[in-house]
Design an enzyme around this catalytic site. Structure first.
Site, PDB file in Angstrom:
ATOM      1  N   HIS A 198      -6.826   0.222  20.381  1.00 42.71           N
ATOM      2  CA  HIS A 198      -6.982  -0.660  22.433  1.00 42.71           C
ATOM      3  C   HIS A 198      -6.777   0.477  23.748  1.00 42.71           C
ATOM      4  O   HIS A 198      -5.938   1.352  22.946  1.00 42.71           O
ATOM      5  CB  HIS A 198      -6.050  -1.728  22.343  1.00 42.71           C
ATOM      6  CG  HIS A 198      -6.050  -2.595  23.846  1.00 42.71           C
ATOM      7  ND1 HIS A 198      -5.459  -1.758  25.157  1.00 42.71           N
ATOM      8  CD2 HIS A 198      -6.554  -3.714  24.269  1.00 42.71           C
ATOM      9  CE1 HIS A 198      -5.538  -2.690  25.822  1.00 42.71           C
ATOM     10  NE2 HIS A 198      -6.219  -3.539  25.740  1.00 42.71           N
ATOM     11  N   CYS A 246      17.549  14.088  18.650  1.00 44.22           N
ATOM     12  CA  CYS A 246      17.974  14.008  20.525  1.00 44.22           C
ATOM     13  C   CYS A 246      16.914  12.654  20.298  1.00 44.22           C
ATOM     14  O   CYS A 246      17.318  11.446  21.133  1.00 44.22           O
ATOM     15  CB  CYS A 246      16.503  14.685  20.682  1.00 44.22           C
ATOM     16  SG  CYS A 246      16.160  16.028  20.698  1.00 44.22           S
ATOM     17  N   THR A 295      20.049  17.891  26.933  1.00 43.36           N
ATOM     18  CA  THR A 295      19.961  16.536  27.522  1.00 43.36           C
ATOM     19  C   THR A 295      21.073  16.151  27.508  1.00 43.36           C
ATOM     20  O   THR A 295      22.480  16.243  27.117  1.00 43.36           O
ATOM     21  CB  THR A 295      19.406  15.893  25.772  1.00 43.36           C
ATOM     22  OG1 THR A 295      17.961  17.109  26.005  1.00 43.36           O
ATOM     23  CG2 THR A 295      19.066  14.380  26.323  1.00 43.36           C
ATOM     24  N   THR A 316      24.818  18.631  23.162  1.00 43.14           N
ATOM     25  CA  THR A 316      25.419  17.177  23.860  1.00 43.14           C
ATOM     26  C   THR A 316      25.494  16.354  22.922  1.00 43.14           C
ATOM     27  O   THR A 316      24.476  15.701  23.107  1.00 43.14           O
ATOM     28  CB  THR A 316      25.002  16.785  25.170  1.00 43.14           C
ATOM     29  OG1 THR A 316      23.320  16.962  24.911  1.00 43.14           O
ATOM     30  CG2 THR A 316      24.900  17.861  25.830  1.00 43.14           C
ATOM     31  N   LYS A 332      14.410  12.832  31.528  1.00 43.99           N
ATOM     32  CA  LYS A 332      14.678  12.945  30.199  1.00 43.99           C
ATOM     33  C   LYS A 332      15.407  11.881  28.823  1.00 43.99           C
ATOM     34  O   LYS A 332      14.769  11.772  28.433  1.00 43.99           O
ATOM     35  CB  LYS A 332      15.277  14.308  29.753  1.00 43.99           C
ATOM     36  CG  LYS A 332      15.976  14.807  28.838  1.00 43.99           C
ATOM     37  CD  LYS A 332      14.513  15.086  27.433  1.00 43.99           C
ATOM     38  CE  LYS A 332      15.109  14.597  26.075  1.00 43.99           C
ATOM     39  NZ  LYS A 332      14.823  16.476  25.139  1.00 43.99           N
ATOM     40  N   LYS A 389      12.261  15.190  10.008  1.00 43.85           N
ATOM     41  CA  LYS A 389      10.743  15.315  10.503  1.00 43.85           C
ATOM     42  C   LYS A 389      10.267  16.380   9.353  1.00 43.85           C
ATOM     43  O   LYS A 389      10.258  17.257   8.609  1.00 43.85           O
ATOM     44  CB  LYS A 389      10.330  14.914  11.123  1.00 43.85           C
ATOM     45  CG  LYS A 389      10.505  16.461  11.965  1.00 43.85           C
ATOM     46  CD  LYS A 389      10.261  15.668  13.781  1.00 43.85           C
ATOM     47  CE  LYS A 389      10.102  17.049  14.336  1.00 43.85           C
ATOM     48  NZ  LYS A 389       9.092  17.035  16.062  1.00 43.85           N
TER      49      LYS A 389
END
Ligand code: SAJ
Length: 427
Positions: A242, A258, A120, A85, A204, A315
């Site tokens: 934190h 994505c 998606t 998509t 999503k 990545k």
């Protein structure tokens, strides 16, 4: 019935692992892809994408006769649509592949069939399939069960996450959601959460948008770190102590099919009220230019500098080039006339007309600078005293992923420039 339990349309990064997991859990699975090479490769028990563990499981289910690939759909109890998509040039969603896939199953639909959209998708996409499926003469809701179950698996960990992650399933009717949940429940160990189809689509998109906005914040912080002269990585690490803070890492931009794409589906659906999302996209898309500025500053005193560009994948430790910011940086450097030796630990093909070197020592030989764009383990684990580096003409490194240790490399005599480190960044 047909004897085929599941027919999966689209045998890419989601459809293939999904098919393989269903098949290894005893289902008879037919996978459909429009690419004859993909079909032939899979039926031969081999795979066309890189994903840890996937090759073995596909080999096994093909040998056992539980999975076969073909060019056209067949009768099956359940259909899973896992086709791309993408966005068009104006960042509007392109649903053609989903609609074509839905149309292709119409002749095979029978009363009681379950149809699941896994791709998606923008809000409303699942509902928009109703008229197409009803061309079969069957009624969605009464005869055909239609649901959306967005994939949420992380490339590199797909097989584990397919099984362990929670799943969101949105039914066009509650019965559709429950039936889809029973199907996935045969192997999913995470919780399965039921809702309606459009809410599932939004959930999503919101997950990936959350990550995109967080990375944009990290990228903005990295420029601020440079302006105020501190190492932003150290500051992020401290802030993340934190209990309710988790800032992600700055880098050369956001890639993959994505996170760089999905936020636009929300923007397209609600352009007037999605300011933060649009700004985050702009910030992340501007990172490759920022990296080029850094490279230009670092190399300004060198005559015809030669750069060893390390990492093209979007990545670490994958071979996926989709929307990769590393490729964007590479294109810009080529356009500016830099000489490049390009290396990637996983990508084994020509990219932008440049042959990708697989031997790191060779790629570094004669280069004036090492530019790390993707933090593959091979680069992350580099020892500054390693013999692999001996061919480098100058001890200059630009690390856009902050994967090298500043103290170690400085001690070894390197000039290490890290994106987001105001003590070293020169842009
Ligand atoms: N990145 C950063 N800084 C970070 C983390 C990532 O710059 O701190 C960059 C990466 O280098 C990469 C891009 O973001 O270029 C996206 O990588 P990713 O690992 O964040 O995500 P994807 O695209 O591989 O997978 C995401 C996942 N979504 C979330 O984590 C919310 C995955 O679970 C989804 O299934 C997948 O998108 C998808 O298919 O939608």
């Amino acid at each position: 019935m047909s004897g085929n339990d599941v027919c999966v349309l689209g045998l890419g990064y989601i459809g293939l692992p999904t098919s393989a997991v269903f098949a290894s859990n005893g289902f008879n699975v037919v996978g459909v892809d429009v690419n004859p090479n993909v079909v032939a490769t899979l039926n031969d028990g081999r795979i066309h994408i890189e994903e840890p563990g996937l090759g073995d499981i596909v080999h096994q289910v093909v040998n056992e006769g539980k999975f076969k690939a073909q060019l056209a759909p067949v009768e099956a109890d359940a259909y899973i649509l896992a086709v791309p998509t993408p966005n068009d040039a104006n960042n509007a969603p392109v649903l053609d592949f989903v609609r074509d896939a839905a149309r292709s199953i119409v002749p095979f639909l029978r009363s009681g069939c379950l149809v699941i959209l896994e791709s998606t998708s923008p809000p409303g996409a699942t509902m928009s399939l109703i008229p197409i499926l009803e061309e079969s003469g069957l009624k969605v809701g009464d005869d055909i069960l239609l649901a959306h179950s967005p994939e949420r698996v992380l490339p590199g960990r797909i097989l584990a996450e397919l099984i362990e992650n929670d799943r969101v399933i949105g039914g066009v009717t509650p019965r559709a959601a429950e039936t889809a949940a029973a199907l996935y429940g045969t192997f999913v160990t995470g919780e399965i959460h039921l809702t309606d189809a459009t809410t599932a689509e939004m959930a999503k998109l919101m997950e990936n948008t959350f990550r995109d906005v967080n990375i944009a914040l990290a990228n903005e912080f990295s420029r601020i770190g440079q302006t105020v002269g501190i190492d932003i990585h150290e500051a992020i690490k401290l802030a993340n102590y934190h209990p309710r803070v988790n800032i992600l890492n700055p880098g050369p931009g956001v890639g993959g099919h994505c996170i760089a794409v999905d936020p636009w589906f929300i923007v397209d659906a609600a352009p007037e009220v999605s300011h933060l999302i649009q700004t985050a996209r702009k910030i992340n898309d501007a990172q490759p230019d920022y990296v080029v500025e850094i490279v230009e500053t670092v190399t300004q005193d060198l005559e015809s500098p030669k750069i060893a560009l390390l990492g093209l994948a979007y990545k670490p430790d994958v071979d996926d080039l989709r929307e990769s910011p590393s490729v964007e940086v590479m294109k810009r450097l080529i356009a500016r006339g830099y000489q490049l030796n390009v290396h990637d630990s996983h990508v084994r093909r020509e990219v932008e007309g440049i042959a990708v070197e697989s031997d790191l020592a060779k790629a570094l030989t004669g280069a004036d600078m090492m530019l790390i764009l993707t933090d593959h383990s091979e680069y992350r684990d580099l020892d500054p005293d390693s013999s692999v580096l001996t061919g480098l003409a100058r001890k200059i490194v630009v690390d856009t992923r902050s994967c090298l240790d500043h103290a170690d490399w400085t001690r070894a005599g390197y000039k290490l420039v890290r994106l987001g480190d105001g003590r070293t960044t020169e842009a």
